[in-house]
Design a protein around this motif. Structure first.
Motif, PDB file in Angstrom:
ATOM      1  N   VAL A   1       0.815  -1.067  -0.116  1.00 50.60           N
ATOM      2  CA  VAL A   1       0.070  -0.060   0.176  1.00 50.60           C
ATOM      3  C   VAL A   1       0.701   1.192   0.037  1.00 50.60           C
ATOM      4  CG1 VAL A   1      -1.736   1.383   1.457  1.00 50.60           C
ATOM      5  CG2 VAL A   1      -1.963  -1.195   1.003  1.00 50.60           C
TER       6      VAL A   1
ATOM      7  N   THR B   1       2.958   1.970  -2.917  1.00 54.90           N
ATOM      8  CA  THR B   1       2.395   2.047  -4.181  1.00 54.90           C
ATOM      9  C   THR B   1       2.322   1.124  -5.270  1.00 54.90           C
ATOM     10  OG1 THR B   1       3.866   3.389  -5.250  1.00 54.90           O
ATOM     11  CG2 THR B   1       2.463   4.814  -4.066  1.00 54.90           C
TER      12      THR B   1
ATOM     13  N   GLY C   1       1.023  -2.254  -5.195  1.00 51.36           N
ATOM     14  CA  GLY C   1      -0.445  -2.556  -5.573  1.00 51.36           C
ATOM     15  C   GLY C   1      -0.703  -3.798  -6.492  1.00 51.36           C
TER      16      GLY C   1
ATOM     17  N   THR D   1     -16.203  -2.111   4.162  1.00 53.35           N
ATOM     18  CA  THR D   1     -16.123  -0.783   4.155  1.00 53.35           C
ATOM     19  C   THR D   1     -14.955  -0.067   5.244  1.00 53.35           C
ATOM     20  OG1 THR D   1     -18.412  -0.868   3.937  1.00 53.35           O
ATOM     21  CG2 THR D   1     -17.632   1.474   4.507  1.00 53.35           C
TER      22      THR D   1
ATOM     23  N   ARG E   1     -11.688  -0.585   3.776  1.00 53.43           N
ATOM     24  CA  ARG E   1     -11.219   0.394   2.643  1.00 53.43           C
ATOM     25  C   ARG E   1     -11.141   1.603   3.078  1.00 53.43           C
ATOM     26  NH1 ARG E   1     -16.001  -1.993  -1.620  1.00 53.43           N
ATOM     27  NH2 ARG E   1     -14.675  -3.841  -2.231  1.00 53.43           N
ATOM     28  N   ALA E   2     -12.074   2.176   3.971  1.00 53.40           N
ATOM     29  CA  ALA E   2     -11.756   3.508   4.769  1.00 53.40           C
ATOM     30  C   ALA E   2     -10.102   3.686   5.434  1.00 53.40           C
ATOM     31  CB  ALA E   2     -12.813   3.643   5.636  1.00 53.40           C
TER      32      ALA E   2
ATOM     33  N   CYS F   1      -7.745   1.687   4.752  1.00 53.39           N
ATOM     34  CA  CYS F   1      -6.681   1.769   3.891  1.00 53.39           C
ATOM     35  C   CYS F   1      -6.274   3.145   2.968  1.00 53.39           C
ATOM     36  CB  CYS F   1      -6.997   0.627   2.679  1.00 53.39           C
ATOM     37  SG  CYS F   1      -5.808   0.330   1.207  1.00 53.39           S
ATOM     38  N   MET F   2      -7.448   3.738   3.017  1.00 53.27           N
ATOM     39  CA  MET F   2      -7.233   5.187   2.130  1.00 53.27           C
ATOM     40  C   MET F   2      -6.670   6.061   3.306  1.00 53.27           C
ATOM     41  SD  MET F   2     -10.989   5.928   0.199  1.00 53.27           S
ATOM     42  CE  MET F   2     -12.019   5.710   1.550  1.00 53.27           C
ATOM     43  N   VAL F   3      -6.906   6.247   4.684  1.00 54.49           N
ATOM     44  CA  VAL F   3      -6.073   6.767   5.448  1.00 54.49           C
ATOM     45  C   VAL F   3      -4.689   6.380   5.564  1.00 54.49           C
ATOM     46  CG1 VAL F   3      -6.124   7.553   7.974  1.00 54.49           C
ATOM     47  CG2 VAL F   3      -8.162   7.247   6.703  1.00 54.49           C
ATOM     48  N   TYR F   4      -4.502   5.086   5.790  1.00 46.50           N
ATOM     49  CA  TYR F   4      -3.169   4.512   5.783  1.00 46.50           C
ATOM     50  C   TYR F   4      -2.223   4.873   4.771  1.00 46.50           C
ATOM     51  CZ  TYR F   4       0.218   0.679   7.044  1.00 46.50           C
ATOM     52  OH  TYR F   4       1.339   0.020   7.170  1.00 46.50           O
ATOM     53  N   ALA F   5      -2.821   4.812   3.587  1.00 41.63           N
ATOM     54  CA  ALA F   5      -1.946   5.107   2.448  1.00 41.63           C
ATOM     55  C   ALA F   5      -1.789   6.639   2.127  1.00 41.63           C
ATOM     56  CB  ALA F   5      -2.684   4.908   1.042  1.00 41.63           C
ATOM     57  N   PHE F   6      -2.577   7.457   2.735  1.00 44.47           N
ATOM     58  CA  PHE F   6      -2.300   8.911   2.704  1.00 44.47           C
ATOM     59  C   PHE F   6      -1.272   9.485   3.617  1.00 44.47           C
ATOM     60  CE2 PHE F   6      -3.328  13.137   4.544  1.00 44.47           C
ATOM     61  CZ  PHE F   6      -3.511  14.012   3.326  1.00 44.47           C
TER      62      PHE F   6
END
Length: 381
Positions: free
Chosen positions: A131, A134, A136, A145, A148-149, A151-156
């Motif tokens: 993640v 990058t 992937g 859900t 996925r939420a 994952c977005m914060v973790y990648a940010f």
């Protein structure tokens, strides 16, 4: 008094500025990335691991229901008046429902109860690394859900942290490689080839030329003529022949440390940089060749290149989870090595482009050419 001083030292050590200074060292940044990866693995395992277990149980129950329904139709209902057409239609409906549930399970990453569990801690750690690097691969992805939420914060936050670590450790490795080349390989190459290094420290070059002038003219115990003129860059020495020897140090001799490091980095051959990165990919391919029984060496080398370049097609993914932690370590180390190679190559290419621009008259004369021409200082007798 000793207890008070010890307590004061402990308080000084626990100051926020002291803690932040330790965190943003080379080791501190690497430890931050490791801790971040472990935290992400634990959260992904807690969220997606439980979901995977529920999906496996549901798929197994659906398969058992299929067996039971077919058995009831064939044995119990078969004793009554039933023909093949009626039986086949009922079985087809049962299989359609099973196929629908099976397709749903496959979409969620569960295709067979005999398939090993993917969201273990090692598997989750490997996914967390894919993640924030990058890469992937696409072989694993959060299905809930909540996952996925997260994952977005973790990648940010994870991607900038990785970039910070790669730049820091890549620059550290670049300086180490440069130092190794300057201290070991380049003197040996110059000795065997009879060549003299082009880029030297400008102040050191002035000292060498000053010593050579002393040897040639017989200068002993040189004393500056105008000691009061400290603001001048010209050092004037008396010789035994009655003449003045003026060693003019270049203004560029006081350039900052970054310029000197850049000059040294330019002196590393591009072929050596490419060979180093290629050698690491060969070593990484050999490791994957030993771990993955179904891959040949070319597939391992292809996987290494696709991974370290962060392309990550996902057509080849490590299958043995007992090696996923080691794979994550060597992949992160490889990305650091690639960052080092890119750093060294960027300096080399930038220097070449600057030189070409000067040759065709669209850029000013490079400082390195002045250093090569003047040798770090002008000498007048």
């Amino acid at each position: 008094m000793q207890a008070t001083e010890g307590g004061g030292g402990g308080r000084r050590f626990c100051k926020p500025s002291r803690i932040f200074s330790l965190l943003f060292t080379h080791v501190g940044l690497a430890c931050m990335l490791v801790v971040y990866a472990v935290i992400g693995a634990a959260v992904f395992q807690a969220i997606e691991g439980q979901f995977e277990i529920r999906e496996r149980i549901h798929l197994e129950q659906t398969r058992n229901n299929v067996f039971e329904l077919i058995w009831n139709i064939t044995v119990i209902d078969g004793q009554e008046n039933i023909n093949f057409t009626s039986w086949s239609e009922q079985v087809a409906n049962i299989f359609r429902k099973y196929e629908h549930e099976h397709r749903r399970a496959v979409i969620h990453g569960v295709s067979d109860e005999l398939q090993p569990v993917r969201w273990t801690f090692s598997g989750s750690l490997f996914f967390a690394c894919t993640v924030f690097t990058t890469i992937g691969y696409g072989h694993m992805a959060p299905e809930t859900t909540e996952g996925r939420a997260f994952c977005m914060v973790y990648a940010f936050f994870g991607i900038p942290l990785l970039m910070l670590v790669l730049v820091d450790l890549g620059s550290l490795l670049a300086r180490g490689t440069k130092l190794l080349y300057l201290k070991i390989f380049r003197p040996y190459i110059n000795k065997t080839s009879g060549k003299v290094s082009c880029f030297k420290n400008k102040r050191g070059s002035a000292d060498i030329q000053q010593n050579s002038i002393r040897d040639e003219r017989g200068i002993e115990n040189p004393v500056p003529v105008n000691e009061g003129e400290n603001n001048r860059n010209d050092n004037i020495f008396k010789s035994d022949y009655g003449g003045d020897v003026i060693v003019m140090e270049s203004q560029e001799g006081t350039t900052n440390k970054n310029d000197k490091e850049e000059h040294d980095e330019m002196d590393i051959p591009m072929l050596a940089i490419i060979a180093f990165g290629f050698l690491y990919m060969c070593v990484l391919a050999a490791l994957f060749s030993a771990w993955e029984e179904n891959w040949d060496y070319f597939e391992c080398f292809y996987f290494s290149f696709i991974t370290l370049s962060t392309i990550g097609f996902g057509d080849l993914v490590p299958e043995h989870q007992k090696f996923t932690i080691a794979s994550s370590f060597f992949i992160l180390l490889g990305m650091t090595v690639m960052t080092m190679c890119i750093t060294l190559s960027q300096s080399k290419i930038q220097h070449s482009l600057t030189w070409m621009g000067w040759r065709i008259g669209i850029k000013p004369k490079p400082k390195e050419d002045d250093a090569q021409k003047d040798g770090g200082g002008d000498v007048h007798a």
